[in-house]
Design a protein around this motif. Sequence first.
Motif, PDB file in Angstrom:
ATOM      1  N   TRP A  80     -15.067   2.401  -3.143  1.00  0.00           N
ATOM      2  CA  TRP A  80     -14.382   1.427  -2.283  1.00  0.00           C
ATOM      3  C   TRP A  80     -15.301   0.334  -1.751  1.00  0.00           C
ATOM      4  O   TRP A  80     -14.843  -0.649  -1.216  1.00  0.00           O
TER       5      TRP A  80
ATOM      6  N   ARG B 289      -7.237  -5.943  -0.061  1.00  0.00           N
ATOM      7  CA  ARG B 289      -7.907  -4.807   0.597  1.00  0.00           C
ATOM      8  C   ARG B 289      -7.037  -4.249   1.717  1.00  0.00           C
ATOM      9  O   ARG B 289      -7.276  -4.494   2.886  1.00  0.00           O
TER      10      ARG B 289
ATOM     11  N   SER C 256      -4.647  -0.796   3.256  1.00  0.00           N
ATOM     12  CA  SER C 256      -4.375   0.639   3.210  1.00  0.00           C
ATOM     13  C   SER C 256      -3.411   0.948   4.337  1.00  0.00           C
ATOM     14  O   SER C 256      -3.228   0.155   5.251  1.00  0.00           O
TER      15      SER C 256
ATOM     16  N   VAL D   3      -0.944  -1.042  -4.307  1.00  0.00           N
ATOM     17  CA  VAL D   3      -2.327  -0.676  -4.001  1.00  0.00           C
ATOM     18  C   VAL D   3      -2.323   0.768  -3.518  1.00  0.00           C
ATOM     19  O   VAL D   3      -1.684   1.083  -2.519  1.00  0.00           O
TER      20      VAL D   3
ATOM     21  N   TYR E 244      -6.900  -2.664  -5.225  1.00  0.00           N
ATOM     22  CA  TYR E 244      -7.528  -2.709  -3.898  1.00  0.00           C
ATOM     23  C   TYR E 244      -8.555  -3.831  -3.814  1.00  0.00           C
ATOM     24  O   TYR E 244      -8.778  -4.410  -2.754  1.00  0.00           O
TER      25      TYR E 244
ATOM     26  N   ASP F  27      -3.369   3.854  -1.637  1.00  0.00           N
ATOM     27  CA  ASP F  27      -4.022   4.009  -0.357  1.00  0.00           C
ATOM     28  C   ASP F  27      -5.319   4.802  -0.499  1.00  0.00           C
ATOM     29  O   ASP F  27      -5.337   5.915  -0.992  1.00  0.00           O
ATOM     30  N   LYS F  28      -6.423   4.231  -0.021  1.00  0.00           N
ATOM     31  CA  LYS F  28      -7.707   4.908  -0.240  1.00  0.00           C
ATOM     32  C   LYS F  28      -7.837   6.205   0.535  1.00  0.00           C
ATOM     33  O   LYS F  28      -8.531   7.113   0.115  1.00  0.00           O
TER      34      LYS F  28
ATOM     35  N   ALA G 230       0.861  -1.190   0.000  1.00  0.00           N
ATOM     36  CA  ALA G 230       0.000   0.000   0.000  1.00  0.00           C
ATOM     37  C   ALA G 230       0.892   1.233   0.000  1.00  0.00           C
ATOM     38  O   ALA G 230       1.825   1.329   0.793  1.00  0.00           O
TER      39      ALA G 230
END
Length: 412
Positions: free
Chosen positions: A317, A365, A367, A238, A361, A240-241, A217
């Motif tokens: 998301w 899943r 972050s 990935v 993501y 990061d959201k 992430a």
Amino acid sequence: MAESLHDHYRRLLGLQTPWEVSDVKLDLAQQRVQIRLNWIEGYQQGNCPECGKSVRLYDLAPERRWRHLDTMQFETLLITRTPRIQCPEHGIKTVTVPWAGKNSRFTLMLEAFAIALLEGSATIKEAAKLLKMDWHSVHQIMERAVSRGLERRDQEAIRHLGLDEKGFGRGHSYVTVLTDLSAGRVLEVVPERTQEAAESTLESLSQTQRQAVQAVAADMWQPYAQAVRKLAPEAALVHDKFHVAKLIHEALDQVRRQEHRALGGGKNSPLTKSKYLWLRNPLDFNPEQKEHFETLRQSELKTARAWHLKQTFANFWFLHAQGSARKFFARWYNWAVRSRLRPMAQVARKLKTHLQGLLNYFCHRISNAPTEGLNSKIQFLKHAARGFRTFHNYRTRILFFCGKLDLYPTLH
Ligand SMILES: [Zn+2]
């Protein structure tokens, strides 16, 4: 009487032949106990600290002292002249003493006690006071504990890594932090926010470990992506959201500022005092804020349109698979670039160039956000480290408190 006291300390210290307690002196005025240790005469051999071979003794080194755990409230010192050996291969060396680590002024038992105290203390200063030590000594014990822990760290596979930057010191200095996301621990901290920095954090893992990483992430900072591609090529990146959300927030806020200015600012603009209403979750509003925001939201304002874009993206998301996420993004992207809201169009284009990292993501899943409060812990250490803000100290603290390392010395 004296014999039994010597014996008592010999057993407490876990000493074995050829070490013996030769004298215990109680100094009431100084509130101090001095324990003199002796290498029993007649033992003419000792082990070379380099190769472990039993070789001839050479002489006795000058007297040294180690601070030990207090006896009642009395400061307790171990004193001895450590024998030196002469190794045919390594020359003249001081033998390893069983009660202390190399170059330490403290016994292992005292170090272990200090580590336990530090783990429970709010600050180093507080621990130092309780230990009756100066800050520097406590810091040294921490450093020794961290290097001990790093040496012992396992080479097990780590599936998910987090690569993140953290502010450090005054102004715009940064450090790069590598975390093990599943275990919620920091693996390495390196100065600066560059590709080299990211690479050197990754190099703290063995090559086998790097190959086993499934996903990392990170934000959309290009140098980080390059470091991952170079050193962990098997890993999926990935984005990061929380970082994505921040970018969209910033774009929305830019739209608001521009519009507020265009409407004459101050009381002339309906956007006055609305900054936080656009950025916060409407579910947290009080009745008054709710009413104010409802009017704004349903208005013809550009900011209201930007807010709808932001709000809609949040659903991305929650999708279940890459396929639907890809379709969702395409629709959102078209809406954003045609919105005639420049900051929103810009952020949409940026996200499009990093789309794979967003879509990853849905396979991993992960972050960088709340891994067991690691971020807030690091933030706390940064504030607590005020006054002696060299990078090295900061790293020691982060690894001591957030590295989940095996810090304690092995007592003999
Ligand atoms: Zn040797």
